[in-house]
Design a protein around this motif. Structure first.
Motif, PDB file in Angstrom:
ATOM      1  N   PRO A 107      49.237  43.598  33.563  1.00 18.40           N
ATOM      2  CA  PRO A 107      49.439  43.243  32.156  1.00 18.40           C
ATOM      3  C   PRO A 107      48.153  42.752  31.517  1.00 18.40           C
ATOM      4  O   PRO A 107      47.268  42.240  32.186  1.00 18.40           O
ATOM      5  N   ASP A 108      48.061  42.931  30.199  1.00 23.50           N
ATOM      6  CA  ASP A 108      46.888  42.441  29.489  1.00 23.50           C
ATOM      7  C   ASP A 108      46.856  40.915  29.465  1.00 23.50           C
ATOM      8  O   ASP A 108      45.804  40.308  29.358  1.00 23.50           O
ATOM      9  N   TRP A 109      48.016  40.295  29.568  1.00 21.11           N
ATOM     10  CA  TRP A 109      48.088  38.836  29.580  1.00 21.11           C
ATOM     11  C   TRP A 109      49.304  38.430  30.388  1.00 21.11           C
ATOM     12  O   TRP A 109      50.280  39.179  30.435  1.00 21.11           O
ATOM     13  N   PRO A 110      49.415  37.256  30.977  1.00 19.48           N
ATOM     14  CA  PRO A 110      48.185  36.647  31.435  1.00 19.48           C
ATOM     15  C   PRO A 110      47.635  37.500  32.563  1.00 19.48           C
ATOM     16  O   PRO A 110      48.395  37.987  33.378  1.00 19.48           O
ATOM     17  N   GLY A 111      46.384  37.689  32.609  1.00 19.09           N
ATOM     18  CA  GLY A 111      45.832  38.570  33.603  1.00 19.09           C
ATOM     19  C   GLY A 111      44.338  38.440  33.643  1.00 19.09           C
ATOM     20  O   GLY A 111      43.812  37.524  34.254  1.00 19.09           O
ATOM     21  N   VAL A 112      43.648  39.282  32.938  1.00 18.13           N
ATOM     22  CA  VAL A 112      42.205  39.286  33.056  1.00 18.13           C
ATOM     23  C   VAL A 112      41.602  38.176  32.199  1.00 18.13           C
ATOM     24  O   VAL A 112      41.142  37.176  32.694  1.00 18.13           O
ATOM     25  N   SER A 113      41.595  38.353  30.893  1.00 20.19           N
ATOM     26  CA  SER A 113      41.056  37.299  30.030  1.00 20.19           C
ATOM     27  C   SER A 113      41.675  37.376  28.645  1.00 20.19           C
ATOM     28  O   SER A 113      41.023  37.795  27.691  1.00 20.19           O
ATOM     29  N   LEU A 132      37.829  32.315  32.976  1.00 19.11           N
ATOM     30  CA  LEU A 132      37.462  31.871  34.322  1.00 19.11           C
ATOM     31  C   LEU A 132      38.615  32.057  35.288  1.00 19.11           C
ATOM     32  O   LEU A 132      38.421  32.463  36.446  1.00 19.11           O
ATOM     33  N   ARG A 133      39.826  31.766  34.819  1.00 17.11           N
ATOM     34  CA  ARG A 133      40.998  31.949  35.665  1.00 17.11           C
ATOM     35  C   ARG A 133      41.197  33.437  35.993  1.00 17.11           C
ATOM     36  O   ARG A 133      41.519  33.813  37.115  1.00 17.11           O
ATOM     37  N   GLY A 134      41.001  34.314  34.989  1.00 15.17           N
ATOM     38  CA  GLY A 134      41.103  35.752  35.236  1.00 15.17           C
ATOM     39  C   GLY A 134      40.066  36.222  36.235  1.00 15.17           C
ATOM     40  O   GLY A 134      40.359  37.041  37.117  1.00 15.17           O
ATOM     41  N   ALA A 135      38.841  35.714  36.130  1.00 21.42           N
ATOM     42  CA  ALA A 135      37.796  36.085  37.086  1.00 21.42           C
ATOM     43  C   ALA A 135      38.132  35.584  38.484  1.00 21.42           C
ATOM     44  O   ALA A 135      37.856  36.256  39.483  1.00 21.42           O
ATOM     45  N   SER A 156      38.669  37.791  41.775  1.00 25.01           N
ATOM     46  CA  SER A 156      37.765  37.568  42.901  1.00 25.01           C
ATOM     47  C   SER A 156      38.493  37.173  44.174  1.00 25.01           C
ATOM     48  O   SER A 156      38.094  37.573  45.273  1.00 25.01           O
ATOM     49  N   TYR A 157      39.574  36.367  44.054  1.00 25.65           N
ATOM     50  CA  TYR A 157      40.211  35.796  45.233  1.00 25.65           C
ATOM     51  C   TYR A 157      41.618  36.322  45.504  1.00 25.65           C
ATOM     52  O   TYR A 157      42.071  36.279  46.645  1.00 25.65           O
ATOM     53  N   GLU A 158      42.324  36.774  44.478  1.00 25.66           N
ATOM     54  CA  GLU A 158      43.730  37.139  44.655  1.00 25.66           C
ATOM     55  C   GLU A 158      43.958  38.643  44.623  1.00 25.66           C
ATOM     56  O   GLU A 158      44.717  39.182  45.429  1.00 25.66           O
ATOM     57  N   THR A 159      43.289  39.334  43.698  1.00 27.33           N
ATOM     58  CA  THR A 159      43.524  40.770  43.563  1.00 27.33           C
ATOM     59  C   THR A 159      43.003  41.541  44.745  1.00 27.33           C
ATOM     60  O   THR A 159      43.614  42.499  45.204  1.00 27.33           O
ATOM     61  N   THR A 160      41.862  41.167  45.309  1.00 32.93           N
ATOM     62  CA  THR A 160      41.280  41.881  46.438  1.00 32.93           C
ATOM     63  C   THR A 160      40.831  40.901  47.496  1.00 32.93           C
ATOM     64  O   THR A 160      40.466  39.779  47.195  1.00 32.93           O
ATOM     65  N   LYS A 161      40.882  41.360  48.748  1.00 35.59           N
ATOM     66  CA  LYS A 161      40.411  40.543  49.863  1.00 35.59           C
ATOM     67  C   LYS A 161      39.216  41.199  50.552  1.00 35.59           C
ATOM     68  O   LYS A 161      38.794  40.771  51.616  1.00 35.59           O
ATOM     69  N   THR A 162      38.674  42.253  49.953  1.00 34.10           N
ATOM     70  CA  THR A 162      37.649  43.033  50.637  1.00 34.10           C
ATOM     71  C   THR A 162      36.314  43.036  49.902  1.00 34.10           C
ATOM     72  O   THR A 162      35.450  43.834  50.237  1.00 34.10           O
ATOM     73  N   LEU A 179      31.512  35.231  45.529  1.00 32.53           N
ATOM     74  CA  LEU A 179      30.201  34.597  45.377  1.00 32.53           C
ATOM     75  C   LEU A 179      29.774  34.584  43.913  1.00 32.53           C
ATOM     76  O   LEU A 179      29.205  33.605  43.438  1.00 32.53           O
ATOM     77  N   GLU A 180      30.066  35.674  43.215  1.00 27.68           N
ATOM     78  CA  GLU A 180      29.720  35.715  41.800  1.00 27.68           C
ATOM     79  C   GLU A 180      30.509  34.662  41.026  1.00 27.68           C
ATOM     80  O   GLU A 180      29.965  34.013  40.120  1.00 27.68           O
ATOM     81  N   TRP A 181      31.790  34.475  41.387  1.00 27.98           N
ATOM     82  CA  TRP A 181      32.579  33.445  40.714  1.00 27.98           C
ATOM     83  C   TRP A 181      31.997  32.074  40.994  1.00 27.98           C
ATOM     84  O   TRP A 181      31.854  31.247  40.083  1.00 27.98           O
ATOM     85  N   GLU A 182      31.661  31.793  42.254  1.00 30.28           N
ATOM     86  CA  GLU A 182      31.182  30.467  42.650  1.00 30.28           C
ATOM     87  C   GLU A 182      29.823  30.133  42.038  1.00 30.28           C
ATOM     88  O   GLU A 182      29.587  28.984  41.658  1.00 30.28           O
TER      89      GLU A 182
END
Length: 235
Positions: A73-79, A132-135, A139-145, A151-154
Motif C-alpha cells: 500500500p502507498d500508506w502506511p508503507g514507504v513514506s 524514517l519509519r518507511g526506510a 531495511s529491516y522488515e521487508t528484506t533480510k538479505t 547500514l544505510e539506515w543506521e
C-alpha cells in the motif's frame, strides 16, 4: 587322388561357409545386443525427462493457480505525507503505524537524548519520522538479505533525521538559561518545602514519550480529515 582333393576342397568350402554364417549370426547378435542396450539407455533418459517435464508442468500449474501478491500500500508503507488527502481511517492507521514504531523501537533505542514529548505537534517532525519509519521497514522488515540497507539506515537516514529533531524541537522543553519561554514547556518538578515535603509529581516529564495532550490531539487531527468511503452505503 583327384577325387580326394575334390572332397577336401568341398569340405573346406562347407566349413568356411558355416564359419562365415556363424560369424554373421554372432555379429547380428552383438549388434542386436548393442541396439537393445542403446534403446534401454534412451528409454531411461526419456523416462527421466518425462518426470522432469511432469514436475515442471505441475509447478507451472500451481504458479498459475496462486494469486499474484497484492502491491504494497502507498500508506502506511514507504513514506506517506501527512499533507496528502487521506481519509479518517487512513489517518488513524497512519498514526498507529508511526507511533507504535516510534514508541517501541526509535525512542527507546535511538532517540531519547533528542526526544521531546511534544514531537507529534510538529508536522515536519511527523513527515520526517514517517519517512524514517518507511526506510526502517524497507531495511529491516521487508528484506533480510540486504545488510547494506540497514547500514544505510543506521549511518545515513537516522543521523540526518536526528539532526532534524534537534532543530525542530530546540525551542521546546524545560526552561533553561537560553530558553526562558519554551514553546511546549514541560513542567518542572515541584520542589519539597516544609509545608509540602512530598509534592505531587508533574503530569509528565521531559523523559516521557508523549505529553498528556497526545490522544486528544490525534483525535482532533483525524476528525478534520474527510469521511471514508463505505461500500454498500445507502443511496
Amino acid at each position: 587322388m583327384a577325387d580326394d582333393m575334390k572332397v577336401s576342397v568341398g569340405d573346406m568350402l562347407l566349413t568356411l561357409t558355416g564359419t562365415v554364417s556363424d560369424a554373421r549370426r554372432r555379429l547380428a547378435e552383438l549388434e542386436n545386443q548393442k541396439l537393445k542396450q542403446e534403446l534401454e539407455r534412451l528409454a531411461t533418459t526419456v523416462g527421466g525427462l518425462n518426470q522432469q517435464l511432469a514436475a515442471l508442468t505441475e509447478a507451472f500449474v500451481q504458479l498459475q493457480a496462486e494469486p499474484e501478491p497484492e502491491p504494497d500500500p502507498d500508506w502506511p508503507g514507504v513514506s506517506p505525507n501527512w499533507t496528502d488527502d487521506i481519509d479518517q481511517d487512513q489517518a488513524r492507521e497512519l498514526w498507529d503505524w508511526l507511533t507504535g514504531w516510534c514508541q517501541n523501537i526509535l525512542w527507546p533505542i535511538y532517540a531519547q537524548d533528542v526526544w521531546k514529548p511534544c514531537w507529534y505537534r510538529h508536522r515536519r517532525v511527523r513527515i520526517a519520522l514517517t519517512a524514517l519509519r518507511g526506510a526502517h521497514q524497507w531495511s529491516y522488515e521487508t528484506t533480510k538479505t540486504a545488510p547494506t540497507r540497514a547500514l544505510e539506515w543506521e549511518y545515513r537516514w537516522w543521523p540526518s533525521t536526528k539532526a532534524l529533531l534537534k532543530e525542530e524541537l530546540r525551542d521546546c522543553g524545560l526552561p533553561r538559561d537560553d530558553l526562558k519561554k519554551p514553546n511546549h514547556p514541560v513542567p518542572l518538578p515541584p520542589q519539597p518545602t516544609q509545608a509540602e515535603p512530598n509534592p505531587p509529581a508533574p503530569s509528565f516529564t521531559i523523559k516521557d514519550f508523549v505529553d498528556p495532550d497526545f490522544f486528544p490531539y490525534v483525535e482532533r487531527n483525524i476528525s478534520r480529515r474527510r469521511e471514508p468511503e463505505r461500500d454498500g452505503a445507502d443511496d
